[in-house]
Write an enzyme that holds these catalytic residues in place. Structure first.
Site, PDB file in Angstrom:
ATOM      1  CB  SER A 141      18.010   6.912 -11.770  1.00  0.00           C
ATOM      2  OG  SER A 141      18.235   5.628 -12.319  1.00  0.00           O
ATOM      3  CE1 TYR A 154      20.420   8.537 -15.915  1.00  0.00           C
ATOM      4  CE2 TYR A 154      20.679   6.412 -14.809  1.00  0.00           C
ATOM      5  CZ  TYR A 154      19.870   7.456 -15.237  1.00  0.00           C
ATOM      6  OH  TYR A 154      18.535   7.436 -14.963  1.00  0.00           O
TER       7      TYR A 154
END
Length: 280
Positions: A141, A154
């Site tokens: 990501s 995250y």
């Protein structure tokens, strides 16, 4: 890498980018083993295909090592060989600080995003090694290389995916298995809802305020497949990701300020002040 007559395993195939990966790989002549924890979602994906006979669906919890080991054997038995693996499955967290995040959420983020990828990779490598050419594509990501306030854990889980994938590429550099690190920016999917978050909708006005230009799942999948086909080591998905990748490498402080400003505009309430921390 050509996809014609290849067998590709795709996790998170029940929707969003995973669903589009399945559909586009089929268009390129591949057969696909579609993996997701949600059986109903997998069935919907399969029903959208024009050649369902080339798709096998597998309801699997990728955090379960034994289940993943069984999955690998099952895919080999059904398809006869395995040529590629795309570890696409993942979840995000609510926009809250590390200090306010509960332990179970931290564990879930790491178990799905990192250990799920690790379990799948370890289980499928022996089968990929049997083929003259094969690949692994791991989805990290933008938050895995750029710290995002309110998404720090995250980001940590995706940073773990990033480093592990880069290391794996070096470890497998003299083998038949190519490894691609896939880094998406903002994608228009239901990941917030699928992650079980309280506020799962992103309002249009919030997107405009933050200057967010989301990439569609179709376009994201197109970029990923094209990048894997060209054996790219790093595949950046979305204009936002490309811009922030450049800024963070050459101007990390400025990039951090930009992302913090965006998060403050849309999630300003998440940031604990010193008084709150001291009182606790």
């Amino acid at each position: 890498m050509q996809f014609q007559n290849k067998v590709i395993v795709v996790t998170g195939a029940g929707g969003g980018v995973g669903e589009q990966l399945v559909l586009q790989l089929l268009e390129k002549g591949a057969s696909v083993a579609a993996v997701d924890i949600n059986l109903e979602a997998l069935e919907k994906t399969k029903n959208k295909t024009h050649e369902p006979e080339r798709v096998s669906i597998h309801q699997t919890d990728i955090t379960d090592k034994k289940g993943v080991s069984t999955l690998a054997k099952e895919v080999k038995h059904i398809h006869g060989h395995i040529d590629g693996l795309i570890n696409n499955a993942g979840i995000i967290q609510d926009f809250i600080t590390i200090f306010d995040l509960n332990d179970s959420t931290v564990d879930r983020l790491m178990n799905i995003n990192f250990y799920g990828m690790l379990n799948m990779t370890r289980a499928f490598i022996p089968y990929l090694a049997e083929q003259p050419e094969a690949f692994i594509g791991n989805v990290s990501s933008m938050g895995g290389f750029l710290p995002v306030p309110g998404q720090a854990m995250y980001g940590a889980s995706k940073a773990a995916v990033k480093i592990a994938t880069e290391g794996l590429r070096l470890e497998l550099s003299k083998t038949n298995i190519q490894v691609s690190l896939i880094i998406p920016g903002g994608i228009e999917t239901d990941i917030k809802k699928n992650s079980g978050l309280k506020n799962s909708e992103i309002k249009e006005e919030d997107k405009k305020t933050a200057g967010i230009k989301l990439t569609s799942p179709y376009k994201a999948s197109e970029i990923i497949i094209k990048g894997i086909g060209k054996s790219k080591a790093k595949i950046l998905v979305g204009s936002d990701c490309k811009v922030m990748d450049f800024l963070y490498r050459f101007m990390p402080i400025r990039a951090g300020k930009i992302i913090s400003k965006v998060m403050s505009k849309n999630h300003g309430g998440i940031f604990s002040d010193t008084d709150k921390l001291v009182k606790r």
